[in-house]
Structure formats: structure tokens, C-alpha cells
Motif scaffolding. Structure first.
Motif, short mmCIF file in Angstrom:
data_model
loop_
_atom_site.label_atom_id
_atom_site.label_comp_id
_atom_site.label_asym_id
_atom_site.label_seq_id
_atom_site.Cartn_x
_atom_site.Cartn_y
_atom_site.Cartn_z
N MET A 1 0.84 -1.21 0.00
CA MET A 1 0.00 0.00 0.00
C MET A 1 0.87 1.26 0.00
SD MET A 1 -3.52 0.95 1.34
CE MET A 1 -3.09 1.63 2.87
N SER A 2 0.57 2.18 -0.89
CA SER A 2 1.37 3.40 -0.93
C SER A 2 0.89 4.38 0.15
CB SER A 2 1.30 4.04 -2.31
OG SER A 2 -0.02 4.46 -2.52
N SER A 3 1.82 5.21 0.63
CA SER A 3 1.45 6.20 1.65
C SER A 3 2.37 7.39 1.53
CB SER A 3 1.59 5.58 3.04
OG SER A 3 2.93 5.17 3.23
N VAL A 4 1.97 8.53 2.09
CA VAL A 4 2.84 9.72 2.05
C VAL A 4 3.27 10.06 3.47
CG1 VAL A 4 2.99 12.18 1.46
CG2 VAL A 4 1.66 10.64 0.01
N GLN A 5 4.57 10.13 3.68
CA GLN A 5 5.12 10.45 5.00
C GLN A 5 5.82 11.80 4.94
OE1 GLN A 5 5.47 7.67 7.38
NE2 GLN A 5 4.82 6.04 6.01
N LYS A 6 5.54 12.67 5.91
CA LYS A 6 6.17 13.99 5.92
C LYS A 6 7.30 14.01 6.95
CE LYS A 6 2.51 16.33 3.83
NZ LYS A 6 2.55 17.09 2.63
N THR A 7 8.35 14.69 6.60
CA THR A 7 9.50 14.77 7.51
C THR A 7 10.26 16.08 7.24
OG1 THR A 7 11.42 13.52 8.29
CG2 THR A 7 11.02 13.44 5.95
N ASP A 8 11.26 16.40 8.07
CA ASP A 8 12.02 17.64 7.85
C ASP A 8 13.04 17.48 6.73
OD1 ASP A 8 10.76 18.98 9.89
OD2 ASP A 8 12.26 18.45 11.41
N VAL A 9 13.77 16.35 6.77
CA VAL A 9 14.82 16.13 5.77
C VAL A 9 14.80 14.66 5.33
CG1 VAL A 9 17.27 16.45 5.22
CG2 VAL A 9 16.28 17.75 7.10
N ILE A 10 14.99 14.47 4.03
CA ILE A 10 15.14 13.11 3.50
C ILE A 10 16.60 12.96 3.07
CG2 ILE A 10 14.49 11.50 1.65
CD1 ILE A 10 11.87 13.26 1.39
N VAL A 11 17.27 11.93 3.56
CA VAL A 11 18.63 11.64 3.10
C VAL A 11 18.56 10.33 2.31
CG1 VAL A 11 21.03 11.20 3.75
CG2 VAL A 11 19.66 12.81 5.10
N VAL A 12 18.97 10.38 1.05
CA VAL A 12 18.93 9.18 0.21
C VAL A 12 20.33 8.59 0.11
CG1 VAL A 12 18.23 8.21 -2.01
CG2 VAL A 12 17.10 10.28 -1.16
N GLY A 13 20.51 7.37 0.64
CA GLY A 13 21.81 6.70 0.60
C GLY A 13 22.44 6.65 1.98
N GLY A 14 22.57 5.43 2.50
CA GLY A 14 23.15 5.24 3.84
C GLY A 14 24.59 4.78 3.76
N GLY A 15 25.40 5.51 2.98
CA GLY A 15 26.84 5.26 2.94
C GLY A 15 27.54 6.26 3.84
N ALA A 16 28.82 6.48 3.56
CA ALA A 16 29.63 7.36 4.41
C ALA A 16 29.00 8.74 4.58
CB ALA A 16 31.04 7.47 3.82
N SER A 17 28.73 9.42 3.47
CA SER A 17 28.26 10.80 3.59
C SER A 17 26.82 10.87 4.09
CB SER A 17 28.42 11.54 2.26
OG SER A 17 27.71 10.91 1.25
N GLY A 18 25.97 9.94 3.64
CA GLY A 18 24.57 9.97 4.06
C GLY A 18 24.41 9.72 5.55
N MET A 19 25.13 8.74 6.08
CA MET A 19 25.04 8.45 7.53
C MET A 19 25.51 9.64 8.35
SD MET A 19 26.05 4.53 8.31
CE MET A 19 27.48 4.40 7.34
N MET A 20 26.66 10.21 7.91
CA MET A 20 27.21 11.34 8.64
C MET A 20 26.22 12.51 8.64
SD MET A 20 29.67 12.67 10.33
CE MET A 20 31.37 12.20 10.18
N CYS A 21 25.66 12.82 7.47
CA CYS A 21 24.77 13.97 7.35
C CYS A 21 23.50 13.76 8.19
CB CYS A 21 24.43 14.17 5.86
SG CYS A 21 23.55 15.69 5.54
N ALA A 22 22.89 12.57 8.08
CA ALA A 22 21.65 12.31 8.80
C ALA A 22 21.86 12.43 10.32
CB ALA A 22 21.14 10.92 8.44
N GLY A 23 22.99 11.91 10.79
CA GLY A 23 23.28 11.95 12.23
C GLY A 23 23.40 13.38 12.74
N ILE A 24 24.08 14.23 12.00
CA ILE A 24 24.26 15.63 12.46
C ILE A 24 22.93 16.36 12.44
CG2 ILE A 24 25.53 17.80 12.10
CD1 ILE A 24 27.41 16.05 10.31
#
Ligand SMILES: Cc1cc2nc3c(=O)[nH]c(=O)nc-3n(C[C@H](O)[C@H](O)[C@H](O)COP(=O)(O)OP(=O)(O)OC[C@H]3O[C@@H](n4cnc5c(N)ncnc54)[C@H](O)[C@@H]3O)c2cc1C
Length: 420
Positions: A1-24
Motif C-alpha cells: 500500500m502506498s502512503s505519504v510520510q512527511k519529515t524535515d529532511v530526507i537523506v537518500v543513501g546510507g553510505g559514508a556521507s549519508g550516515m554522517m549527514c543524517a546523524g548531524i
């Protein structure tokens, strides 16, 4: 089932830069979703540096550090003045990951485990309550009126946010999840993305004798790359022979220039096994060696000054069927030829290995289309572009991961400032 979720920031990609950015971002109380297509985070980060993770390079003067980014230097002053290699030390060491500096300023975790670096970032995500969604490949970035509205996942879920960070990596080692999806998203956004090709990659030759030496390494040699008889690049150090060609840091860090040369025409490589000795002195050394071993066979004598497998290759390449003869019967001309071969073991370079063997991929977003003060797209102002998505050539030595840490911090700070 499709749904729409709202958030402040979406980070696409959980590699080095994505993990670092999301954490900060989340450490400042923002609601962040981190979308990773693999079933785990940081798959590539966990295999970096041969499993040890060369986390940065301890060249603390920013201008000197940036000398390693010859074409991109002018773009990088601003982000690196905001977050530098020194800041990387502070970040990780304050999170109980002591670092050690090795030869050529390369920095590793003291534990020598790349997985410990991934663990620090994972812990950060957990502590700051980032909504981590693994096994969540993003299919599309959704745009409306020139801005990014959200992303559509393969399973039909839509996330919407005022800020979207792309951290999907390049195309090197695609088995880790970096398959170039971000390049497609950015092309759709109107960015010019140059075709990715392998960089920091081993070189291929069709010379059978090189393949046969697979597993042999030679230190203190000089490697020259020639085109039309002229030396275009030469480097001293260590190389490793492989079953397809040559490798090792010196070769990897020459691969960008060599592939540029290959675009213009054939490239010939030459190894000088005694770069610090001139031909005359080397000949004298061989004469002494022969004098001391008059009745021995050449194939048993030459290994006194060269690794055995290489000594046999030199004999083979000198066109001497002399391996089996005693050295006293070798003529002056044959000896001179032997000496010449030791200083110019030649073979053609027929290409670079592919993306699956590359540390980095060349190509990516045109740098003029990115505002490096905050890592935003100049085409879609609420879209942030990090790490390997940028078309930045650099050597191995910790420079790539530092680029990830820097771009992640700069983007996060900008979003935090804007959402205040
Ligand atoms: C074998 C190897 C060793 C290396 N060693 C070093 C080293 O020691 N030091 C160094 O500085 N550099 C090293 N590098 C380079 C370094 O790993 C990269 O520069 C760095 O990982 C890039 O980080 P990134 O965040 O841009 O992308 P990545 O780390 O590649 O992460 C991108 C993530 O995005 C995910 N993703 C992709 N598409 C989607 C999608 N559509 N939806 C959701 N998620 C998606 C991927 O699965 C991946 O997890 C090495 C590279 C390789 C291949």
C-alpha cells in the motif's frame, strides 16, 4: 500500500556521507529519514582501506590538503574551511574511536577495523533517533515548480520534505549498492552528469610475462608511462603484479592520468628495477656478481640481486636462452642487454580494470552546477549533493572519505540554519 510520510529532511543513501549527514541533522532535533536500498548501512565504508578504513589524511593545512584535488581545488576551499581533516579527528575521537596516522599521512582507526567506523555512525543515528529505513530503494526524486518535493520508493511509499540530500555514491564497486542511481536523479533534475568511468583502478596489460608474475611485488622501482616514445609520467615506489596487469597504490594513483593518455593513443609502461643506479654502475655490479660466481648458471646467480621470479623474467626478456649457461660464457653484449632490460622492463598498457575493481568512479555532477558554500544544487535549490556524486578526481590516501565527511557537515549545517 502506498502512503505519504512527511519529515524535515530526507537523506537518500546510507553510505559514508549519508550516515554522517543524517546523524548531524538529527542531533539538532530535526526529523530525518535515511533511506538505504541495501539491507544494511555503510556496506562500502565497511570494506574501505582493505577492511581498515583510511578515514582521512592528516594534512592539516587546508591549502596543502587541497593540492590533492588538482581540478576541483578552487571549489573546495569553502567547504574545507568549514570542516577539515582536523575536524574529522575531533569528530571520531570524541566518539571514542581513536585514530592513528601512518605513512603518507594516512589515518586509520586504532582498532584497524573499518566496521568500527560504520559502528560509530550507526550509533550516532540511533542516539539521535534518525528514522533509518533499510531495504528501501528510492526510485524517483519528485520535483514540482523547480524544487524537489519528495521521493518515491520502489514499494510505492512517498516521503515529502522541504530538504532532500542525495548521498547515493558513484559507481565504483557496484556490489556495495553504489550503482549510479543518484546520477539518474540528478540528470532528471536538469544537471549535466558526465559518464562515470573507473578511477583509482588497476591497469591491464596483455603481456603474458606480467600475468605470470602475479603475486610478486617490487619495491624501490621506477614506473614510467610512455606515449610516442616520450615519458609522460614517472613514479617511484612499489608495484604489485597481478594476473591481469599491475596494481598497488602507486599504480592506482596513476590510473587517472594513464586513462587520459589512453584516450589519445597507445601507452607503453616501463619498469626500472634499479632507478638509483646508472647503467654503467649497474653493469659494474653485474660484472662483480659474475666474477664471484663464474661457474654458476645465470638463473641461479641473478636472484642474488632480484626476486627469483623477476630474475627469471629478466633473463627471458633479454632474449637470452642463457638461464642454463654458466655466467663466464656470457658475452659482453649479452650482459649489457641484461642490464638494459633490468632498467627498462617494457609492456603495453591496454586499459584500466572496470568499475567493479575501482576504488572510485570518475564522472558525476559538473562542479559549476553546485554551490559549494552549502552543497546545494544550483538548479534545484533545496537539493543537496554529497560525496562520490561530485565529479572530483583525487588520489587514494583518505581524501575520498574526507570529502564525504566535509560535504555531509556543510550540507547539514546549512539545513539546520535554514530550519531554525
Ligand atoms: C574497495 C574500496 C576501498 C576504498 N577505500 C577507501 C579508503 O580507505 N579511504 C577513502 O578515503 N576512500 C576509500 N574508498 C572510496 C570511498 O569508499 C568512497 O569515496 C565513499 O564510500 C563514498 O561515499 P558516499 O557516501 O558518496 O557513497 P557510498 O559510500 O557509495 O554510499 C552510497 C549509498 O547509497 C545507497 N544507494 C544507492 N542508490 C540508492 C537508492 N536508489 N536508494 C537508496 N539507497 C541508495 C547505496 O546502497 C550506498 O549504501 C574506497 C572505495 C572502494 C570501492
Amino acid at each position: 500500500m502506498s502512503s505519504v510520510q512527511k519529515t524535515d529532511v530526507i537523506v537518500v543513501g546510507g553510505g559514508a556521507s549519508g550516515m554522517m549527514c543524517a546523524g548531524i541533522l538529527a542531533s539538532k532535533g530535526l526529523k530525518v529519514v535515511l533511506l538505504e536500498k541495501n539491507n544494511e548501512l555503510g556496506k562500502k565504508l565497511s570494506i574501505t582501506g582493505g577492511g581498515r578504513c583510511n578515514i582521512t589524511n592528516a594534512t592539516f593545512e587546508v591549502a596543502k590538503f587541497l593540492d590533492n584535488f588538482p581540478e576541483a581545488k578552487k571549489f573546495l576551499h569553502s567547504p574545507f574551511s568549514q570542516f577539515s581533516a582536523q575536524d574529522t579527528f575531533t569528530f571520531f575521537e570524541s566518539r571514542r574511536l581513536p585514530l592513528v596516522t601512518e605513512a603518507r599521512n594516512r589515518v586509520f582507526p586504532k582498532s584497524q577495523k573499518a566496521t568500527d567506523v560504520t559502528a560509530v555512525l550507526r550509533k550516532e543515528l540511533k542516539k539521535n533517533r534518525v528514522n533509518v529505513q533499510t531495504s528501501s530503494p528510492v526510485r524517483k526524486v519528485l520535483f514540482k515548480d523547480g524544487i524537489a518535493k519528495g521521493v518515491l520508493l520502489k514499494n510505492g511509499t512517498v516521503y515529502e520534505a522541504p530538504y532532500i540530500v542525495l548521498a547515493t555514491g558513484g559507481m565504483a564497486a557496484p556490489e556495495t549498492g553504489s550503482t549510479g542511481d543518484g546520477f539518474a536523479f540528478l540528470s532528471t533534475a536538469g544537471h549535466s552528469v558526465s559518464k562515470p568511468s573507473a578511477n583509482v583502478v588497476p591497469l591491464k596489460t596483455d603481456a603474458k610475462w606480467v600475468h605470470k608474475l602475479s603475486g610478486t611485488s617490487v619495491s624501490f622501482m621506477e614506473l614510467r608511462f610512455k606515449q610516442n616514445g616520450k615519458t609522460k609520467l614517472k613514479k617511484k615506489g612499489k608495484i604489485l603484479f597481478t594476473h591481469f596487469g599491475i596494481s598497488g597504490p602507486l599504480v592506482l594513483n596513476s590510473s587517472h592520468e594513464v586513462s587520459e593518455l589512453l584516450k589519445k593513443g597507445p601507452v607503453h609502461a616501463e619498469i626500472n628495477l634499479f632507478p638509483d643506479t646508472n647503467e654503467h654502475d649497474l653493469d659494474k655490479r653485474v660484472v662483480r656478481l659474475f666474477d664471484n660466481n663464474k661457474n654458476k648458471k645465470l638463473r641461479n646467480v641473478l636472484p642474488e640481486i632480484l626476486p627469483k621470479s623477476l630474475a627469471h623474467t629478466v633473463i627471458f626478456l633479454s632474449d637470452l636462452s642463457l638461464g642454463e649457461v654458466s655466467v663466464h660464457s656470457i658475452t659482453k653484449d649479452e650482459r649489457k642487454k641484461l642490464v638494459k632490460t633490468m632498467q627498462a622492463l617494457g609492456f603495453p598498457i591496454v586499459g584500466t580494470m572496470g568499475l567493479d575493481r575501482a576504488v572510485l568512479s570518475d564522472g558525476g555532477v559538473k562542479l559549476e552546477e553546485v554551490d559549494f558554500k552549502n552543497m546545494t544544487s544550483r538548479i534545484v535549490p533545496n537539493l543537496y549533493i554529497l560525496g562520490d556524486l561530485l565529479n572530483i578526481n583525487r588520489p587514494s590516501g583518505g581524501f575520498s572519505l574526507q570529502l564525504c565527511w566535509t560535504t555531509a557537515h556543510v550540507a547539514a549545517r546549512d539545513i539546520i540554519e535554514k530550519l531554525k
